[in-house]
Design a protein around this motif. Sequence first.
Motif, PDB file in Angstrom:
ATOM      1  N   ASN A 312     -18.877 -63.072 -10.335  1.00 42.08           N
ATOM      2  CA  ASN A 312     -18.093 -64.300 -10.464  1.00 42.08           C
ATOM      3  C   ASN A 312     -17.023 -64.174 -11.541  1.00 42.08           C
ATOM      4  O   ASN A 312     -15.921 -64.714 -11.396  1.00 42.08           O
ATOM      5  N   ALA A 313     -17.346 -63.468 -12.636  1.00 43.10           N
ATOM      6  CA  ALA A 313     -16.365 -63.274 -13.701  1.00 43.10           C
ATOM      7  C   ALA A 313     -15.177 -62.451 -13.195  1.00 43.10           C
ATOM      8  O   ALA A 313     -14.017 -62.741 -13.524  1.00 43.10           O
ATOM      9  N   ILE A 314     -15.456 -61.434 -12.392  1.00 46.71           N
ATOM     10  CA  ILE A 314     -14.386 -60.615 -11.818  1.00 46.71           C
ATOM     11  C   ILE A 314     -13.541 -61.446 -10.857  1.00 46.71           C
ATOM     12  O   ILE A 314     -12.302 -61.374 -10.856  1.00 46.71           O
ATOM     13  N   ILE A 315     -14.198 -62.257 -10.023  1.00 46.25           N
ATOM     14  CA  ILE A 315     -13.477 -63.085  -9.052  1.00 46.25           C
ATOM     15  C   ILE A 315     -12.599 -64.105  -9.758  1.00 46.25           C
ATOM     16  O   ILE A 315     -11.464 -64.367  -9.333  1.00 46.25           O
ATOM     17  N   ARG A 316     -13.096 -64.703 -10.840  1.00 45.79           N
ATOM     18  CA  ARG A 316     -12.290 -65.686 -11.569  1.00 45.79           C
ATOM     19  C   ARG A 316     -11.036 -65.034 -12.154  1.00 45.79           C
ATOM     20  O   ARG A 316      -9.980 -65.668 -12.238  1.00 45.79           O
ATOM     21  N   TYR A 317     -11.144 -63.788 -12.580  1.00 41.32           N
ATOM     22  CA  TYR A 317      -9.974 -63.108 -13.139  1.00 41.32           C
ATOM     23  C   TYR A 317      -8.998 -62.685 -12.040  1.00 41.32           C
ATOM     24  O   TYR A 317      -7.809 -62.999 -12.099  1.00 41.32           O
ATOM     25  N   VAL A 318      -9.486 -62.000 -11.032  1.00 45.84           N
ATOM     26  CA  VAL A 318      -8.611 -61.476  -9.978  1.00 45.84           C
ATOM     27  C   VAL A 318      -8.147 -62.594  -9.056  1.00 45.84           C
ATOM     28  O   VAL A 318      -6.960 -62.704  -8.716  1.00 45.84           O
ATOM     29  N   ALA A 335       1.214 -59.968  -9.945  1.00 45.34           N
ATOM     30  CA  ALA A 335       0.568 -59.524 -11.188  1.00 45.34           C
ATOM     31  C   ALA A 335      -0.399 -58.379 -10.906  1.00 45.34           C
ATOM     32  O   ALA A 335      -1.210 -58.451  -9.980  1.00 45.34           O
ATOM     33  N   SER A 336      -0.302 -57.337 -11.687  1.00 48.42           N
ATOM     34  CA  SER A 336      -1.184 -56.188 -11.525  1.00 48.42           C
ATOM     35  C   SER A 336      -2.588 -56.509 -12.028  1.00 48.42           C
ATOM     36  O   SER A 336      -2.779 -57.367 -12.901  1.00 48.42           O
ATOM     37  N   VAL A 337      -3.565 -55.825 -11.468  1.00 47.60           N
ATOM     38  CA  VAL A 337      -4.946 -55.957 -11.924  1.00 47.60           C
ATOM     39  C   VAL A 337      -5.124 -55.016 -13.114  1.00 47.60           C
ATOM     40  O   VAL A 337      -5.041 -53.796 -12.971  1.00 47.60           O
ATOM     41  N   VAL A 338      -5.348 -55.600 -14.274  1.00 48.13           N
ATOM     42  CA  VAL A 338      -5.420 -54.815 -15.514  1.00 48.13           C
ATOM     43  C   VAL A 338      -6.856 -54.354 -15.733  1.00 48.13           C
ATOM     44  O   VAL A 338      -7.783 -55.170 -15.812  1.00 48.13           O
ATOM     45  N   TYR A 339      -7.017 -53.059 -15.843  1.00 47.40           N
ATOM     46  CA  TYR A 339      -8.338 -52.443 -15.952  1.00 47.40           C
ATOM     47  C   TYR A 339      -9.126 -52.973 -17.150  1.00 47.40           C
ATOM     48  O   TYR A 339     -10.304 -53.325 -17.035  1.00 47.40           O
ATOM     49  N   THR A 340      -8.483 -53.070 -18.312  1.00 42.98           N
ATOM     50  CA  THR A 340      -9.199 -53.504 -19.511  1.00 42.98           C
ATOM     51  C   THR A 340      -9.611 -54.977 -19.425  1.00 42.98           C
ATOM     52  O   THR A 340     -10.599 -55.385 -20.043  1.00 42.98           O
ATOM     53  N   ARG A 341      -8.854 -55.799 -18.675  1.00 45.88           N
ATOM     54  CA  ARG A 341      -9.244 -57.202 -18.508  1.00 45.88           C
ATOM     55  C   ARG A 341     -10.519 -57.308 -17.663  1.00 45.88           C
ATOM     56  O   ARG A 341     -11.338 -58.204 -17.868  1.00 45.88           O
ATOM     57  N   LEU A 342     -10.674 -56.412 -16.716  1.00 52.82           N
ATOM     58  CA  LEU A 342     -11.902 -56.369 -15.928  1.00 52.82           C
ATOM     59  C   LEU A 342     -13.092 -56.022 -16.820  1.00 52.82           C
ATOM     60  O   LEU A 342     -14.170 -56.622 -16.714  1.00 52.82           O
ATOM     61  N   ILE A 343     -12.895 -55.048 -17.696  1.00 53.18           N
ATOM     62  CA  ILE A 343     -13.949 -54.658 -18.630  1.00 53.18           C
ATOM     63  C   ILE A 343     -14.339 -55.855 -19.507  1.00 53.18           C
ATOM     64  O   ILE A 343     -15.521 -56.148 -19.721  1.00 53.18           O
ATOM     65  N   SER A 344     -13.339 -56.583 -19.999  1.00 56.55           N
ATOM     66  CA  SER A 344     -13.602 -57.748 -20.846  1.00 56.55           C
ATOM     67  C   SER A 344     -14.380 -58.823 -20.095  1.00 56.55           C
ATOM     68  O   SER A 344     -15.271 -59.469 -20.662  1.00 56.55           O
ATOM     69  N   ALA A 345     -14.059 -59.005 -18.810  1.00 56.61           N
ATOM     70  CA  ALA A 345     -14.766 -60.004 -18.003  1.00 56.61           C
ATOM     71  C   ALA A 345     -16.240 -59.649 -17.876  1.00 56.61           C
ATOM     72  O   ALA A 345     -17.112 -60.527 -17.918  1.00 56.61           O
ATOM     73  N   VAL A 346     -16.546 -58.377 -17.733  1.00 58.84           N
ATOM     74  CA  VAL A 346     -17.933 -57.945 -17.619  1.00 58.84           C
ATOM     75  C   VAL A 346     -18.673 -58.163 -18.934  1.00 58.84           C
ATOM     76  O   VAL A 346     -19.802 -58.660 -18.965  1.00 58.84           O
ATOM     77  N   TYR A 347     -18.029 -57.815 -20.046  1.00 60.46           N
ATOM     78  CA  TYR A 347     -18.668 -57.967 -21.351  1.00 60.46           C
ATOM     79  C   TYR A 347     -18.897 -59.436 -21.725  1.00 60.46           C
ATOM     80  O   TYR A 347     -19.682 -59.731 -22.643  1.00 60.46           O
ATOM     81  N   ALA A 348     -18.224 -60.353 -21.039  1.00 58.64           N
ATOM     82  CA  ALA A 348     -18.429 -61.776 -21.315  1.00 58.64           C
ATOM     83  C   ALA A 348     -19.816 -62.247 -20.892  1.00 58.64           C
ATOM     84  O   ALA A 348     -20.281 -63.301 -21.334  1.00 58.64           O
ATOM     85  N   VAL A 349     -20.489 -61.477 -20.045  1.00 57.76           N
ATOM     86  CA  VAL A 349     -21.850 -61.818 -19.609  1.00 57.76           C
ATOM     87  C   VAL A 349     -22.836 -61.343 -20.673  1.00 57.76           C
ATOM     88  O   VAL A 349     -22.791 -60.187 -21.105  1.00 57.76           O
TER      89      VAL A 349
END
Length: 392
Positions: A312-318, A335-349
């Motif tokens: 869900n965190a990934i879906i909310r970002y993308v 807008a490009s999908v930023v790799y580090t933003r995906l990492i940050s979304a995962v760490y939010a859990v």
Amino acid sequence: MLDKTGFKRKRYEDVLLDMEDKAKESYGEKINTTERSPLGILLRIFAWFLSKAWNTAEDVYNSGYISTATGANLDRLGPYVGISRIVEQSATGEVTITGKVGHTEAAGFRVGTSAGLYFETVADFVIGASSTVTVKVKAIEPGQSSNAAAGMVTVIANPNPDVTSVTNSHAITGGREKETDPEFRSRYQLSVAGGGAASVDAIRGALLRLDHVRAAAVIENNTMQVDVAGRPPKSFEVYVLGGDEQEIAETIFKTKSGGIETYGKIMNTVKDVAGYDHIIKFSHAEEIGIQVRIDVTTNERYPADGDEQIKNAIIRYVGGEDAAGSYYNGLIMGASVVYTRLISAVYAVEGVEDVTLTVGKGIDSLKNMNVAIQPFQVAQTKSSRIEVNSHV
């Protein structure tokens, strides 16, 4: 206090200190204002209530700004840019009803799932010669929980000997919760350019204020030659994700400059105030399906539904639709999908210790780098495109 730097709230300690200083000024420096003295007790009681007033004053000040307003105060800022908060919505779809040929039912005929989720037909229907009829339904209760997977609607809530069975061959979707404050703020920011007219930003902002339009982009050819995409000289092409085609065409016509040609794969006729027809062209945005594979090392704080929270965190970002059928706008078009933003979304859990992540436009192109998106494209993903492997 309020000055040129903004509003600064006085805390309880600040108010108490001011009151103690004032007491000493009035009664002398030797007056006892300790916490056990009668005067000190009174000062602390009044300081507590005054600090609450300062809290309220700060909330009033913050309610006037999109970045700090919350709840109903945030809703009241929407009309300034022509938008309102998306309320919770009921899922809609189609069911196939089987029964006696020629049997007629009025709108409001109820069907449901074995779990107690009910829908009602939105129009009258007549069972056809094949003993079946396909009819549109809408969930009784709104919200994300009103979505139903294919084949789940099997219960007839209004028993009738002439109606023998019901089923849904496709999922019933569209149910969502009320738009959250962060989602509303994001849409507000995308719409603020819509106050003007006859400009790229104004056209885009006007389209983003339409119901069900999830993303929009405007690409113009301001040269005197046909560009590489085939756009005529002095024309523009609008790319839109979602929305009603006729409503989109009418919005483009109302916002664009006179004499400037529109271009695109879709053509709709729009009438002006004098009743004359105008052809407005635009194109649907190209959705780019984003695939994500995640390996997560967890600790004892990792929740039981942690894998779903990560998805869900990934879906909310993308952007895209989650497993429950709720849609999130996510990234803007182009807008490009930023790799580090995906990492940050995962760490939010909570409970995530380490992450290894790859992302791409397909299962065979997964890499640990950004995914480039063209101006006329929009990144989208969904639960089935995200693979999460968690381990301790």
